[in-house]
Design a protein around this motif. Structure first.
Motif, PDB file in Angstrom:
ATOM      1  N   THR A 194       0.838  -1.210   0.000  1.00  0.00           N
ATOM      2  CA  THR A 194       0.000   0.000   0.000  1.00  0.00           C
ATOM      3  C   THR A 194       0.866   1.249   0.000  1.00  0.00           C
ATOM      4  O   THR A 194       0.565   2.231  -0.682  1.00  0.00           O
ATOM      5  N   GLU A 195       1.969   1.203   0.735  1.00  0.00           N
ATOM      6  CA  GLU A 195       2.859   2.361   0.823  1.00  0.00           C
ATOM      7  C   GLU A 195       3.461   2.705  -0.539  1.00  0.00           C
ATOM      8  O   GLU A 195       3.568   3.879  -0.899  1.00  0.00           O
ATOM      9  N   LYS A 198       0.727   4.446  -2.512  1.00  0.00           N
ATOM     10  CA  LYS A 198       0.470   5.807  -2.019  1.00  0.00           C
ATOM     11  C   LYS A 198       1.525   6.795  -2.523  1.00  0.00           C
ATOM     12  O   LYS A 198       1.200   7.955  -2.794  1.00  0.00           O
ATOM     13  N   LYS A 199       2.737   6.337  -2.646  1.00  0.00           N
ATOM     14  CA  LYS A 199       3.807   7.222  -3.140  1.00  0.00           C
ATOM     15  C   LYS A 199       3.532   7.685  -4.564  1.00  0.00           C
ATOM     16  O   LYS A 199       3.990   8.753  -4.978  1.00  0.00           O
ATOM     17  N   GLU A 203      -3.610   9.360  -1.642  1.00  0.00           N
ATOM     18  CA  GLU A 203      -4.523   8.703  -0.702  1.00  0.00           C
ATOM     19  C   GLU A 203      -5.199   7.468  -1.296  1.00  0.00           C
ATOM     20  O   GLU A 203      -5.668   7.486  -2.427  1.00  0.00           O
ATOM     21  N   VAL A 204      -5.198   6.388  -0.517  1.00  0.00           N
ATOM     22  CA  VAL A 204      -5.959   5.188  -0.863  1.00  0.00           C
ATOM     23  C   VAL A 204      -6.623   4.645   0.390  1.00  0.00           C
ATOM     24  O   VAL A 204      -6.152   4.853   1.498  1.00  0.00           O
TER      25      VAL A 204
END
Length: 206
Positions: A194-195, A198-199, A203-204
């Protein structure tokens, strides 16, 4: 695979055969998307409920718009995700076009799309016309096979073609992100974190 093998696989796929083949993540079970009988056979081979959709593996980014709508809101996100994670272990959910049969997506209005990072996979998808309906090559409820050795005799006996590609280089399922939501949502955590996502797009939801 040699040219003769490729031609035989292509012919069988276009005639409606089911295929087990290696991808970068796990072994896949696939069929052409324009043969509903073959799509039914995928569910039967897996002993899987029709309420669980298949995804579409494509051979190139330009195939996306053949099977899915990309609106202005999503265009930049799709472009950035594809640039950073494709080919690779990210499945993107978009609104489907009519070319995608309802049986493939549980009669829903979305479709998951991915480009695998493995030449043999891309070659096979290209043989199917650049789009291959796919799911993991296991009986439902069993682990997804990360190598040829992990394929069960049961699932192999239920298909027409089995290709031995050894071990999958990632050996973990793809991450699935739904871009049809107001805020992109991670539906399944997999090989891409997820990180990392996001980069790229901000936003997720998880």
């Amino acid at each position: 695979m040699n040219l003769e093998d490729n031609l035989q696989i292509k012919r069988k796929l276009l005639e409606g055969a089911l295929l087990i083949y290696p991808t970068d993540t796990v072994y896949g079970l696939g069929a052409v998307i324009d043969n509903e009988e073959s799509l039914k056979k995928i569910y039967e081979a897996k002993s899987r409920a029709f309420s669980s959709p298949l995804i579409a593996l494509v051979s190139s980014v330009d195939k996306i718009e053949k099977i899915a709508h990309i609106d202005e809101k999503n265009k930049k996100m799709v472009k950035e995700l594809a640039k950073n994670f494709w080919p690779g272990a990210l499945t993107i959910i978009l609104k489907k076009k009519d070319i995608v049969p309802g049986i493939m997506v549980s009669n829903g209005d979305t479709v998951g799309i991915r480009i695998p990072d493995l030449k043999i996979s891309l070659d096979i998808i290209e043989m199917a016309g650049g789009i291959l309906a796919t799911t993991s090559a296991n009986i439902s409820g069993e682990p997804s096979p990360r190598s040829y050795a992990e394929l069960t005799d049961e699932i192999k006996s239920r298909v027409d073609i089995v290709i031995d590609g050894g071990e999958c280089k990632i050996g973990e399922v793809s991450t699935i992100i739904d871009l049809t939501k107001s805020i992109p949502k991670i539906l399944r955590k997999g090989a891409i974190s997820t990180e990392e996502i996001k980069k790229i797009i901000g936003e997720v939801e998880v």
